[in-house]
Design a protein around this motif. Sequence first.
Motif, PDB file in Angstrom:
ATOM      1  N   PRO A 184      29.887   8.941  27.516  1.00  0.00           N
ATOM      2  CA  PRO A 184      29.080   9.340  26.349  1.00  0.00           C
ATOM      3  C   PRO A 184      27.787   8.542  26.228  1.00  0.00           C
ATOM      4  CG  PRO A 184      31.061   8.164  25.654  1.00  0.00           C
ATOM      5  CD  PRO A 184      31.228   8.466  27.100  1.00  0.00           C
ATOM      6  N   ALA A 185      27.789   7.269  26.629  1.00  0.00           N
ATOM      7  CA  ALA A 185      26.570   6.460  26.538  1.00  0.00           C
ATOM      8  C   ALA A 185      25.514   6.951  27.524  1.00  0.00           C
ATOM      9  CB  ALA A 185      26.892   4.991  26.791  1.00  0.00           C
ATOM     10  N   ALA A 186      25.937   7.312  28.735  1.00  0.00           N
ATOM     11  CA  ALA A 186      24.985   7.815  29.727  1.00  0.00           C
ATOM     12  C   ALA A 186      24.403   9.157  29.303  1.00  0.00           C
ATOM     13  CB  ALA A 186      25.672   7.940  31.084  1.00  0.00           C
ATOM     14  N   ILE A 187      25.242  10.013  28.719  1.00  0.00           N
ATOM     15  CA  ILE A 187      24.755  11.310  28.242  1.00  0.00           C
ATOM     16  C   ILE A 187      23.767  11.106  27.099  1.00  0.00           C
ATOM     17  CG2 ILE A 187      25.447  13.450  27.093  1.00  0.00           C
ATOM     18  CD1 ILE A 187      28.050  13.337  28.685  1.00  0.00           C
ATOM     19  N   LYS A 188      24.066  10.185  26.191  1.00  0.00           N
ATOM     20  CA  LYS A 188      23.166   9.908  25.075  1.00  0.00           C
ATOM     21  C   LYS A 188      21.820   9.394  25.578  1.00  0.00           C
ATOM     22  CE  LYS A 188      24.991   8.088  21.440  1.00  0.00           C
ATOM     23  NZ  LYS A 188      25.618   7.120  20.506  1.00  0.00           N
ATOM     24  N   ALA A 189      21.835   8.644  26.694  1.00  0.00           N
ATOM     25  CA  ALA A 189      20.599   8.102  27.257  1.00  0.00           C
ATOM     26  C   ALA A 189      19.802   9.154  28.022  1.00  0.00           C
ATOM     27  CB  ALA A 189      20.912   6.926  28.171  1.00  0.00           C
ATOM     28  N   GLY A 190      20.378  10.341  28.217  1.00  0.00           N
ATOM     29  CA  GLY A 190      19.679  11.399  28.940  1.00  0.00           C
ATOM     30  C   GLY A 190      19.895  11.371  30.433  1.00  0.00           C
ATOM     31  N   ASN A 191      20.782  10.487  30.908  1.00  0.00           N
ATOM     32  CA  ASN A 191      21.064  10.388  32.344  1.00  0.00           C
ATOM     33  C   ASN A 191      22.188  11.359  32.705  1.00  0.00           C
ATOM     34  OD1 ASN A 191      19.214   8.319  32.256  1.00  0.00           O
ATOM     35  ND2 ASN A 191      20.739   6.688  32.394  1.00  0.00           N
ATOM     36  N   VAL A 192      21.878  12.630  32.700  1.00  0.00           N
ATOM     37  CA  VAL A 192      22.912  13.644  32.905  1.00  0.00           C
ATOM     38  C   VAL A 192      22.380  14.789  33.747  1.00  0.00           C
ATOM     39  CG1 VAL A 192      22.317  14.789  30.733  1.00  0.00           C
ATOM     40  CG2 VAL A 192      24.578  15.149  31.729  1.00  0.00           C
ATOM     41  N   ARG A 252      11.696  -3.909  34.397  1.00  0.00           N
ATOM     42  CA  ARG A 252      10.262  -3.614  34.469  1.00  0.00           C
ATOM     43  C   ARG A 252       9.980  -2.154  34.166  1.00  0.00           C
ATOM     44  NH1 ARG A 252       7.618  -8.366  34.063  1.00  0.00           N
ATOM     45  NH2 ARG A 252       8.471  -9.907  35.521  1.00  0.00           N
ATOM     46  N   LEU A 253      10.980  -1.315  34.407  1.00  0.00           N
ATOM     47  CA  LEU A 253      10.794   0.118  34.196  1.00  0.00           C
ATOM     48  C   LEU A 253      11.332   0.581  32.851  1.00  0.00           C
ATOM     49  CD1 LEU A 253      11.693   1.367  37.797  1.00  0.00           C
ATOM     50  CD2 LEU A 253       9.451   0.830  36.851  1.00  0.00           C
ATOM     51  N   GLY A 254      11.885  -0.339  32.068  1.00  0.00           N
ATOM     52  CA  GLY A 254      12.322   0.010  30.725  1.00  0.00           C
ATOM     53  C   GLY A 254      13.537   0.901  30.659  1.00  0.00           C
ATOM     54  N   GLY A 255      14.461   0.739  31.606  1.00  0.00           N
ATOM     55  CA  GLY A 255      15.643   1.591  31.628  1.00  0.00           C
ATOM     56  C   GLY A 255      16.525   1.409  30.409  1.00  0.00           C
ATOM     57  N   SER A 256      17.228   2.470  30.042  1.00  0.00           N
ATOM     58  CA  SER A 256      18.060   2.416  28.843  1.00  0.00           C
ATOM     59  C   SER A 256      19.542   2.275  29.134  1.00  0.00           C
ATOM     60  CB  SER A 256      17.830   3.674  28.001  1.00  0.00           C
ATOM     61  OG  SER A 256      18.165   4.843  28.749  1.00  0.00           O
ATOM     62  N   TYR A 257      20.016   2.778  30.307  1.00  0.00           N
ATOM     63  CA  TYR A 257      21.456   2.708  30.570  1.00  0.00           C
ATOM     64  C   TYR A 257      21.695   2.757  32.087  1.00  0.00           C
ATOM     65  CZ  TYR A 257      26.398   2.995  29.521  1.00  0.00           C
ATOM     66  OH  TYR A 257      27.745   2.695  29.419  1.00  0.00           O
ATOM     67  N   PRO A 258      22.589   1.890  32.597  1.00  0.00           N
ATOM     68  CA  PRO A 258      22.802   1.767  34.034  1.00  0.00           C
ATOM     69  C   PRO A 258      23.812   2.747  34.637  1.00  0.00           C
ATOM     70  CG  PRO A 258      24.023   0.073  32.917  1.00  0.00           C
ATOM     71  CD  PRO A 258      23.298   0.835  31.845  1.00  0.00           C
ATOM     72  N   ALA A 259      23.874   3.956  34.142  1.00  0.00           N
ATOM     73  CA  ALA A 259      24.806   4.943  34.685  1.00  0.00           C
ATOM     74  C   ALA A 259      24.278   6.347  34.395  1.00  0.00           C
ATOM     75  CB  ALA A 259      26.206   4.774  34.109  1.00  0.00           C
ATOM     76  N   GLY A 260      24.699   7.290  35.229  1.00  0.00           N
ATOM     77  CA  GLY A 260      24.374   8.691  35.030  1.00  0.00           C
ATOM     78  C   GLY A 260      25.625   9.532  35.214  1.00  0.00           C
ATOM     79  N   VAL A 261      25.654  10.708  34.608  1.00  0.00           N
ATOM     80  CA  VAL A 261      26.861  11.531  34.579  1.00  0.00           C
ATOM     81  C   VAL A 261      26.572  12.945  35.067  1.00  0.00           C
ATOM     82  CG1 VAL A 261      28.663  12.548  33.122  1.00  0.00           C
ATOM     83  CG2 VAL A 261      27.891  10.210  32.711  1.00  0.00           C
ATOM     84  N   ILE A 262      27.482  13.484  35.861  1.00  0.00           N
ATOM     85  CA  ILE A 262      27.459  14.905  36.227  1.00  0.00           C
ATOM     86  C   ILE A 262      28.449  15.617  35.319  1.00  0.00           C
ATOM     87  CG2 ILE A 262      27.897  16.603  38.039  1.00  0.00           C
ATOM     88  CD1 ILE A 262      27.326  14.421  40.071  1.00  0.00           C
TER      89      ILE A 262
END
Length: 309
Positions: A142-150, A294-304
Amino acid sequence: MAGFAEIVGRAEVTDQLIPDQHINEILQTTPEDSVVLSRAKQVRMSSKKAKQPVLASLPEAYWVDGDTGLKQTDSVSWKGITMTAEELAVIVPIPDAVIDDSNVPLWDEIKPLLKEAIGKKVDQATLFGTDKPASWPEAIVPAAIKAGNVSQLSATNNLADAFLETAAKASEGGFGVNGFLATPGLNWRLRGLKDKNGQPLFGSPTAGGNSTLYGYTLDEVRNGAWNTAAATGIALDWSKFVVGVRQDITYDIFKEGVISDSTGKVVLNLMQQDTKALRVVFRVGFQTAVPMTRLGGSYPAGVITPAAA
């Protein structure tokens, strides 16, 4: 007819006189460990709560103006995240008569299954938030989806493309994706993908079902924790997920005592009912460490996510 009756009679007697053979082995699947406990960064906790410093700001460099220009200063700061150890436990009672009549060491057979049950609960809580302790952070999916890494599977977005896309989204924030998780059986689905010449895109899975994907570990979560409705795969930077072990898994066998329910009612008296009980206890914490990049990332995971119905 008399001869036929005699044959039937001898068969019945034989069945009664020949004892059954007991095979001293229980057929069962190999218990699966927790993928989070085995892959995430692990630390030992000396108390119930532990604080982990996480980089909160980065220094900047500046050009010096001319030969006599002044060099500028900057600062670096850290913030602390708290990890709380929570307890997992279960008691398994077995009557003495069952243990005495058994041809296999029941306790030795049960211990790996209890370890798997604990691993399942840890993976469910950390990956999907199922039955998650309140002190733990939001679960990975859920955290990765909230961060848009989906990346959602579709007719035009196959598994290979989806893994690349979701790994890229996590990496775009400055995190180094170094592992993949997947629903059981996905290794074989990847094996079925072909290029334009009909050649397999990926090699066959290794023994046990786990293999690599794009050079990084690909673990199928086969302990029953995977939620197929929530995710098909996960790409993540394992170094940013921390597991704190306060107390290793311990096993204790009791032959005296009582087991009661939440109201205090006794449901089992071990001594009076000739029963032994195996108790397993594990204390573990979990935290996500997201340092400034340096790139301002929000979350260290992505979801399929699965294809829409």
